[in-house]
Design a protein around this motif. Structure first.
Motif: not given
Length: 215
Positions: A143-160
């Protein structure tokens, strides 16, 4: 969360997820067995349980819990033992049914499952995912490989996570439909026993692999 940047990573993410989802494993074994012996409709709760467990791990990954589990020797050991026990229990049940000539009565015509059986199937799928230490490590690595730098990881992980759930749900339901259509053949007593034996062997083998693999 940078939605535009995240959207740019989605195609590559979906490609990786599709390859991983199509790889045979305990989730696929559960879906195939359920659809074969009980019909397509009865496999739906199993799929929903599996995907609910996956989404929980995705949210835990976004919150940093999955990383803590993957990094902690004690937490990883506890989860590994729990995962091995779950897989060995499910596999042992299937082998026992095969040995005694079949325990879960096939449903003529693929009539689905009652509410109680549906809840058990959902719980079985959920338990398999939550007790899977490899899934925690996978989430932390992927997952971290597809989360843009500086983004909040929780909502990004939820979307992914929701995207992965959508891909896997479509794949597993398609598999259940295909297997369910051949249900008459699968529900022959000899074939059903063979399917139980095959699914049990796969689950026990994976349980032993989880038990002896440290990382």
């Amino acid at each position: 969360m940078d939605a535009v940047a995240l959207a740019g990573t989605v195609p590559a993410f979906l490609g990786v997820v599709l390859l991983i989802a199509a790889t045979p494993g305990p989730a696929m074994a559960l879906v195939v067995r359920r659809a074969a012996l009980r019909g397509t409709g009865a496999a739906v709760p199993t799929v929903l349980g599996l995907e609910a467990g996956l989404l929980v791990w995705a949210l835990l990954a976004g919150a940093g819990v999955a990383a803590a589990v993957a990094a902690s020797e004690v937490a990883h050991l506890v989860l590994r033992v729990a995962g091995a026990v779950v897989l060995l229990w499910l596999g042992g049940r299937a082998l026992w049914r095969a040995g005694r000539g079949g325990g879960e009565a096939p449903v003529p015509g693929g009539g689905g499952a009652g509410a109680g059986a549906g809840r058990r199937a959902f719980g079985e799928g959920l338990l398999v995912q939550l007790a899977n230490p490899k899934l925690a490590v996978f989430m932390v690595a992927l997952y971290p490989q597809f989360v843009p730098a500086g983004s909040d990881p929780l909502p990004a992980a939820a979307v992914l996570g929701l995207l992965q759930v959508a891909v896997e749900t479509a794949l597993y339901l398609g598999l259940a439909v295909g297997v369910g259509r051949a249900g008459t053949w699968f529900r022959r007593p000899r074939v059903g026993r063979g399917l139980d034996a095959a699914a049990g062997t796969v689950l026990v083998g994976m349980g032993l692999r989880v038990a002896v693999t440290t990382r």
